[in-house]
Design a protein around this motif. Structure first.
Motif, mmCIF file in Angstrom:
data_model
loop_
_atom_site.group_PDB
_atom_site.id
_atom_site.type_symbol
_atom_site.label_atom_id
_atom_site.label_comp_id
_atom_site.label_asym_id
_atom_site.label_seq_id
_atom_site.Cartn_x
_atom_site.Cartn_y
_atom_site.Cartn_z
ATOM 1 N N MET A 1 -45.801 -53.884 35.079
ATOM 2 C CA MET A 1 -46.679 -53.632 36.043
ATOM 3 C C MET A 1 -48.261 -54.014 35.559
ATOM 4 S SD MET A 1 -45.216 -50.023 37.786
ATOM 5 C CE MET A 1 -45.595 -49.089 36.264
ATOM 6 N N GLY A 2 -49.019 -54.932 36.183
ATOM 7 C CA GLY A 2 -50.061 -55.355 35.819
ATOM 8 C C GLY A 2 -50.267 -56.115 34.601
ATOM 9 N N CYS A 3 -49.210 -56.840 33.718
ATOM 10 C CA CYS A 3 -49.019 -57.388 32.844
ATOM 11 C C CYS A 3 -49.433 -58.900 33.368
ATOM 12 C CB CYS A 3 -47.678 -57.657 31.998
ATOM 13 S SG CYS A 3 -47.667 -58.811 30.664
ATOM 14 N N PRO A 4 -50.103 -59.772 32.848
ATOM 15 C CA PRO A 4 -50.581 -61.051 33.295
ATOM 16 C C PRO A 4 -49.706 -62.068 32.799
ATOM 17 C CG PRO A 4 -52.215 -60.486 31.819
ATOM 18 C CD PRO A 4 -51.246 -59.277 32.095
ATOM 19 N N TYR A 5 -48.669 -61.765 31.817
ATOM 20 C CA TYR A 5 -48.013 -62.676 31.135
ATOM 21 C C TYR A 5 -46.389 -62.579 31.503
ATOM 22 C CZ TYR A 5 -52.176 -62.630 28.401
ATOM 23 O OH TYR A 5 -53.411 -62.769 27.979
ATOM 24 N N PRO A 6 -45.820 -63.495 31.557
ATOM 25 C CA PRO A 6 -44.091 -63.275 31.774
ATOM 26 C C PRO A 6 -43.424 -62.305 30.522
ATOM 27 C CG PRO A 6 -44.867 -65.974 31.647
ATOM 28 C CD PRO A 6 -46.045 -64.994 31.221
ATOM 29 N N VAL A 7 -42.887 -61.855 31.259
ATOM 30 C CA VAL A 7 -41.958 -60.622 30.265
ATOM 31 C C VAL A 7 -40.497 -60.967 30.447
ATOM 32 C CG1 VAL A 7 -41.337 -58.211 30.350
ATOM 33 C CG2 VAL A 7 -43.475 -58.708 31.399
ATOM 34 N N VAL A 8 -39.964 -60.768 29.249
ATOM 35 C CA VAL A 8 -38.499 -61.187 29.052
ATOM 36 C C VAL A 8 -38.089 -59.885 28.271
ATOM 37 C CG1 VAL A 8 -36.893 -62.682 27.633
ATOM 38 C CG2 VAL A 8 -38.987 -63.659 28.534
ATOM 39 N N ASP A 9 -36.807 -59.350 28.710
ATOM 40 C CA ASP A 9 -36.258 -58.281 28.253
ATOM 41 C C ASP A 9 -35.325 -58.671 26.998
ATOM 42 O OD1 ASP A 9 -36.654 -56.442 30.565
ATOM 43 O OD2 ASP A 9 -35.054 -57.619 31.646
ATOM 44 N N LYS A 10 -35.306 -57.629 26.113
ATOM 45 C CA LYS A 10 -34.582 -57.695 24.912
ATOM 46 C C LYS A 10 -33.167 -56.784 25.381
ATOM 47 C CE LYS A 10 -38.062 -57.112 21.543
ATOM 48 N NZ LYS A 10 -38.713 -55.879 20.354
ATOM 49 N N PRO A 11 -32.121 -57.513 24.948
ATOM 50 C CA PRO A 11 -31.922 -58.421 24.052
ATOM 51 C C PRO A 11 -32.165 -59.815 24.707
ATOM 52 C CG PRO A 11 -29.781 -57.681 24.884
ATOM 53 C CD PRO A 11 -30.715 -56.835 25.292
ATOM 54 N N LEU A 12 -32.847 -60.802 23.869
ATOM 55 C CA LEU A 12 -33.495 -61.951 24.163
ATOM 56 C C LEU A 12 -32.095 -62.909 24.651
ATOM 57 C CD1 LEU A 12 -36.038 -63.550 24.597
ATOM 58 C CD2 LEU A 12 -35.810 -64.105 22.146
ATOM 59 N N GLY A 13 -32.372 -63.718 25.564
ATOM 60 C CA GLY A 13 -31.568 -64.605 26.152
ATOM 61 C C GLY A 13 -31.999 -65.882 26.121
ATOM 62 N N LEU A 14 -31.590 -66.983 25.690
ATOM 63 C CA LEU A 14 -32.135 -68.136 25.631
ATOM 64 C C LEU A 14 -32.928 -68.791 27.170
ATOM 65 C CD1 LEU A 14 -32.809 -70.603 23.789
ATOM 66 C CD2 LEU A 14 -30.701 -71.564 24.282
ATOM 67 N N ALA A 15 -31.962 -68.548 28.047
ATOM 68 C CA ALA A 15 -32.522 -68.909 29.226
ATOM 69 C C ALA A 15 -33.609 -68.295 29.814
ATOM 70 C CB ALA A 15 -31.240 -69.016 30.572
ATOM 71 N N ALA A 16 -33.478 -67.043 29.779
ATOM 72 C CA ALA A 16 -34.737 -66.069 30.050
ATOM 73 C C ALA A 16 -35.839 -66.583 29.436
ATOM 74 C CB ALA A 16 -34.372 -64.761 29.822
ATOM 75 N N LEU A 17 -35.753 -66.833 28.015
ATOM 76 C CA LEU A 17 -36.898 -67.303 27.166
ATOM 77 C C LEU A 17 -37.473 -68.579 27.681
ATOM 78 C CD1 LEU A 17 -38.995 -66.764 24.761
ATOM 79 C CD2 LEU A 17 -37.109 -67.715 23.304
ATOM 80 N N ARG A 18 -36.572 -69.697 28.028
ATOM 81 C CA ARG A 18 -37.051 -70.764 28.293
ATOM 82 C C ARG A 18 -37.712 -70.589 29.843
ATOM 83 N NH1 ARG A 18 -32.415 -73.399 28.814
ATOM 84 N NH2 ARG A 18 -32.444 -74.302 27.145
ATOM 85 N N ALA A 19 -37.458 -69.801 30.700
ATOM 86 C CA ALA A 19 -37.901 -69.791 31.816
ATOM 87 C C ALA A 19 -39.339 -69.009 31.652
ATOM 88 C CB ALA A 19 -36.982 -69.012 32.718
ATOM 89 N N ALA A 20 -39.496 -68.246 30.847
ATOM 90 C CA ALA A 20 -40.734 -67.440 30.517
ATOM 91 C C ALA A 20 -41.940 -68.515 29.706
ATOM 92 C CB ALA A 20 -40.510 -66.555 29.485
ATOM 93 N N CYS A 21 -41.311 -69.290 28.781
ATOM 94 C CA CYS A 21 -42.216 -70.376 28.434
ATOM 95 C C CYS A 21 -42.640 -71.233 29.496
ATOM 96 C CB CYS A 21 -41.378 -71.186 27.278
ATOM 97 S SG CYS A 21 -41.078 -70.082 25.944
ATOM 98 N N VAL A 22 -41.858 -71.697 30.313
ATOM 99 C CA VAL A 22 -42.211 -72.541 31.301
ATOM 100 C C VAL A 22 -43.183 -71.839 32.229
ATOM 101 C CG1 VAL A 22 -41.323 -73.698 33.598
ATOM 102 C CG2 VAL A 22 -40.306 -74.137 31.370
ATOM 103 N N GLU A 23 -42.949 -70.639 32.481
ATOM 104 C CA GLU A 23 -43.774 -69.921 33.433
ATOM 105 C C GLU A 23 -45.206 -69.854 32.901
ATOM 106 O OE1 GLU A 23 -44.309 -65.345 35.268
ATOM 107 O OE2 GLU A 23 -42.334 -66.051 34.852
ATOM 108 N N ALA A 24 -45.267 -69.661 31.371
ATOM 109 C CA ALA A 24 -46.442 -69.593 30.570
ATOM 110 C C ALA A 24 -47.151 -70.882 30.488
ATOM 111 C CB ALA A 24 -46.167 -68.754 29.049
ATOM 112 N N GLY A 25 -46.319 -71.929 30.709
ATOM 113 C CA GLY A 25 -47.291 -73.231 30.695
ATOM 114 C C GLY A 25 -46.868 -73.809 29.406
ATOM 115 N N VAL A 26 -45.912 -73.606 28.835
ATOM 116 C CA VAL A 26 -45.785 -74.338 27.584
ATOM 117 C C VAL A 26 -44.375 -74.975 27.772
ATOM 118 C CG1 VAL A 26 -47.269 -73.285 26.043
ATOM 119 C CG2 VAL A 26 -44.920 -72.344 26.210
#
Length: 111
Positions: free
Chosen positions: A86-111
């Motif tokens: 809520m209100g976070c301007p950055y992609p949020v990934v749940d722990k435990p961390l998964g590679l697919a979720a991290l990849r998607a968040a990095c793409v969403e963040a623009g890297v």
């Protein structure tokens, strides 16, 4: 890459997964102050942030970094995703961390 995480085992897991995605050159910080120092010493291409860290939060850390350096891509990696989303301007990934979720968040963040 700057990994802001106060549990080294988790920081190393984040690094391992980021390496699998092709990223390299990592710095670590465990508090907002340490994160700001590290970012000012070497501007990161991406900042990953745990929500709860020593001396504050990941949002505190990225706010300080952005004030000093301007906007940077960032991803929140946390076990408190419902509280953080809520209100976070950055992609949020749940722990435990998964590679697919991290990849998607990095793409969403623009890297």
């Amino acid at each position: 890459m700057l990994i802001v995480e106060d549990e080294m085992v988790i920081a190393l897991e984040i690094e391992s997964q980021l390496r699998e995605l092709g990223y390299s050159s990592f710095d670590y910080a465990d508090s907002p102050d340490a994160a700001l120092r590290a970012a000012c010493e070497q501007r990161p291409d991406l900042v990953t942030l745990d929500f709860r860290i020593m001396g504050g939060t990941g949002l505190d850390a990225i706010a300080r970094i952005v004030r000093a350096l301007g906007p940077l891509p960032a991803v929140m990696i946390t076990g408190n995703s419902e509280q953080v989303r809520m209100g976070c301007p950055y992609p949020v990934v749940d722990k435990p961390l998964g590679l697919a979720a991290l990849r998607a968040a990095c793409v969403e963040a623009g890297v």
